[in-house]
Design a protein around this motif. Sequence first.
Motif, PDB file in Angstrom:
ATOM      1  N   THR A  43       0.826  -1.214   0.000  1.00  0.00           N
ATOM      2  CA  THR A  43       0.000   0.000   0.000  1.00  0.00           C
ATOM      3  C   THR A  43       0.858   1.260   0.000  1.00  0.00           C
ATOM      4  OG1 THR A  43      -0.128  -0.083   2.411  1.00  0.00           O
ATOM      5  CG2 THR A  43      -1.961  -1.063   1.176  1.00  0.00           C
ATOM      6  N   TYR A 118      -3.117  -6.130  -5.693  1.00  0.00           N
ATOM      7  CA  TYR A 118      -3.610  -5.254  -4.637  1.00  0.00           C
ATOM      8  C   TYR A 118      -4.360  -4.057  -5.228  1.00  0.00           C
ATOM      9  CZ  TYR A 118      -3.780  -1.733  -1.075  1.00  0.00           C
ATOM     10  OH  TYR A 118      -4.237  -0.769  -0.230  1.00  0.00           O
ATOM     11  N   LYS A 119      -3.758  -3.424  -6.231  1.00  0.00           N
ATOM     12  CA  LYS A 119      -4.387  -2.238  -6.824  1.00  0.00           C
ATOM     13  C   LYS A 119      -5.705  -2.578  -7.499  1.00  0.00           C
ATOM     14  CE  LYS A 119      -0.342   0.616  -7.314  1.00  0.00           C
ATOM     15  NZ  LYS A 119       0.571   1.335  -8.177  1.00  0.00           N
ATOM     16  N   ASN A 122      -8.479  -3.342  -4.801  1.00  0.00           N
ATOM     17  CA  ASN A 122      -8.920  -2.143  -4.094  1.00  0.00           C
ATOM     18  C   ASN A 122      -9.627  -1.156  -5.007  1.00  0.00           C
ATOM     19  OD1 ASN A 122      -8.110  -2.999  -1.637  1.00  0.00           O
ATOM     20  ND2 ASN A 122      -6.172  -1.920  -1.641  1.00  0.00           N
TER      21      ASN A 122
END
Length: 163
Positions: A43, A118-119, A122
Amino acid sequence: MVITVKGTNGQITADNEKVVISRKGFLGHITQGFKGDRTIYYTDIKSVEFKKATIWMNGYIQFITNAELATQKKSGVLHSSTEAIKDPNIVVFRAFKKEMVTDSQKIYNFIMNEIDSYKHSNSSSDAIQLSSADEITKFKKLLDENVITQDEFDKKKNELLNL
């Protein structure tokens, strides 16, 4: 899954949520002192810079968490710049062993895959939350204009918020 690769001035361990840079070995302790491990969560990573080591040039991986940490010149022929070796977010690789080149490429690919996952996970949940907020705002405007009743607004709001 956990991947570890040893560089000249440290070691990188990556898992599904973070990267840990440990300063092991003589050069790691000379350049960074006896600091503890440096943990960087995906993050917090803005970008990753990777240069593959060759027989003539050192390679490196740098985790950029803000623009101020990015250094200009990182490697040269048969050596690495002093700035690069002292940067807490850089691990330098030498191509004296073929495994080093393969391992550094492997950990880079793994990290980029994790950041990408992750991106994407999210960004889709952020879009859903933004859409719901936009819809609630639209219905609130309809309520204020007496186009719908308070009960209709409350029902739609609960529906959008999954309550």
